[in-house]
Design a protein around this motif. Structure first.
Motif, mmCIF file in Angstrom:
data_model
loop_
_atom_site.group_PDB
_atom_site.id
_atom_site.type_symbol
_atom_site.label_atom_id
_atom_site.label_comp_id
_atom_site.label_asym_id
_atom_site.label_seq_id
_atom_site.Cartn_x
_atom_site.Cartn_y
_atom_site.Cartn_z
ATOM 1 N N SER A 1 -0.775 8.134 1.496
ATOM 2 C CA SER A 1 -1.560 9.217 0.908
ATOM 3 C C SER A 1 -0.746 10.509 0.860
ATOM 4 O O SER A 1 0.049 10.804 1.758
ATOM 5 N N THR B 1 1.254 10.493 -6.325
ATOM 6 C CA THR B 1 2.132 9.720 -5.461
ATOM 7 C C THR B 1 3.543 10.273 -5.575
ATOM 8 O O THR B 1 3.808 11.166 -6.387
ATOM 9 N N TRP C 1 -9.653 6.572 1.638
ATOM 10 C CA TRP C 1 -8.817 6.247 0.485
ATOM 11 C C TRP C 1 -9.477 5.232 -0.426
ATOM 12 O O TRP C 1 -9.243 5.218 -1.636
ATOM 13 N N ASP D 1 -4.959 10.894 -8.921
ATOM 14 C CA ASP D 1 -4.290 11.058 -7.626
ATOM 15 C C ASP D 1 -2.816 11.360 -7.870
ATOM 16 O O ASP D 1 -2.347 11.357 -9.016
ATOM 17 N N GLU E 1 -5.372 3.820 -6.220
ATOM 18 C CA GLU E 1 -4.387 3.355 -5.238
ATOM 19 C C GLU E 1 -3.760 2.044 -5.689
ATOM 20 O O GLU E 1 -2.564 1.811 -5.507
ATOM 21 N N ARG F 1 0.843 -1.188 0.000
ATOM 22 C CA ARG F 1 0.000 0.000 0.000
ATOM 23 C C ARG F 1 0.881 1.242 0.000
ATOM 24 O O ARG F 1 1.909 1.298 0.658
ATOM 25 N N TYR F 2 0.470 2.258 -0.774
ATOM 26 C CA TYR F 2 1.236 3.493 -0.795
ATOM 27 C C TYR F 2 0.646 4.499 0.188
ATOM 28 O O TYR F 2 -0.507 4.388 0.589
#
Length: 333
Positions: free
Chosen positions: A104, A137, A224, A135, A231, A101-102
């Protein structure tokens, strides 16, 4: 037993034969008898199949598990079963990279108005350019963070717009949005879904959405999973590529990300949610079934050149040549 004997033979320089025989529940005498007899037709066929499996596995950035490898081999006309591919991959120690998982990157500006959640976690789309998710990242480099903004079309799971910068500003998200609009030319029924980050609630960004008549949708606060497919893409990107690299410079990261997104993820990576087709193949199938012809698009080439080479100047002459080979100009075909 034959595959276990083959495993022992392949790893006899790393572990003792006796120990491997014990772990694999075969006898050392049986192993040595096997070694000194000619290989059977099945064994030779497995050896050839393993070569093809490894070629597909390596070509996928070592990200494919047995289901995707099997479907790629099937598309190439290789006769095999999924169970056989899984068994051979297991014996060779070939495993798909795991997704993490990255974190936020959402930073709200409470003075900016926010839109309601129109998407409501309905991630099904029945046509291209119906629902876009977006989104931001971050990518670590030895020079500092490189921020990546991306826009995902939910129907083909394709990245239709993206941009990179050392700063996480509305200019970053605007560049990705302009690229997506320029390449896709969506209609006014498009739902554009994002989080409540200030880069998306910014007046200039909102004005561009309103100019094109898009329906604006946003996550709830701290939820999220309202943007879960986006994601998922970032998690895949990090696990399949970024976590296995050490980027000395931001430019080095830009080049690597460009090739991953445009040359692998969009064009060739098989998605379980798309019946193991790539985004490109899935979208082409849609247009074929609907008897539509995709607009010939030197745009794909031009967009890449304009956004990557001219605007950011991220590639040197050698890298430009590499990209030219990967994405030939249709006018010169």
């Amino acid at each position: 037993k034959q595959m276990r004997f083959q495993f022992i033979k392949d790893h006899r320089d790393e572990f003792s034969v006796v120990r491997m025989c014990k772990e694999l529940e075969v006898s050392p005498s049986g192993y040595y008898v096997w070694r000194h007899r000619p290989p059977s037709a099945r064994e030779m066929a497995n050896q050839e199949l393993v070569k093809k499996i490894e070629a597909v596995y390596n070509d996928s950035y070592k990200t494919y598990g047995s289901p995707r490898v099997y479907r790629e081999l099937k598309a190439q006309g290789v006769a095999c079963s999924e169970n056989r591919v899984a068994r051979l991959m297991r014996l060779r120690g070939l495993r798909a990279k795991q997704v993490r998982r990255y974190k936020s990157t959402t930073k709200r500006n409470k003075k900016h108005p926010v839109a309601p959640n129109l998407l409501k976690r309905d991630f099904a789309a029945d046509r291209p350019n119906h629902k876009w998710l977006t989104d931001i990242t971050y990518i670590p480099t030895q020079e500092g963070w490189l921020y990546l903004a991306a826009i995902l079309d939910l129907f083909p799971r394709r990245i239709v717009g993206w941009a990179m910068s050392e700063r996480m500003t509305s200019d970053l998200t605007l560049a990705a949005l302009k690229m997506a609009i320029g390449q896709r030319q969506p209609g006014e029924d498009l739902i554009h879904h994002s989080d409540q980050g200030s880069q998306y609630t910014d007046g200039t960004y909102q004005a561009l959405l309103n100019k094109h008549g898009f329906q604006i949708s946003m996550n709830g606060v701290g939820t999220w999973y309202d943007n879960a497919p986006m994601e998922s893409f970032f998690g895949t990107l990090k696990s399949e590529l970024v976590h296995h690299r050490v980027y000395r410079t931001r430019d080095e990261a830009r080049t690597d990300l460009f090739f991953y997104i445009e040359a692998f993820y969009n064009l060739r990576r098989r998605h379980s949610s798309l019946d193991y087709l790539s985004p490109e193949a899935y979208e082409q199938l849609y247009h074929k079934q609907h008897q539509l012809r995709l607009t010939p698009c030197p745009q794909n080439w031009c967009c890449c050149r304009i956004h990557i080479f001219a605007k950011w100047g991220i590639l040197g002459e050698k890298e430009v040549d590499d990209v030219s080979q990967a994405f030939p100009d249709p006018a010169n075909s």
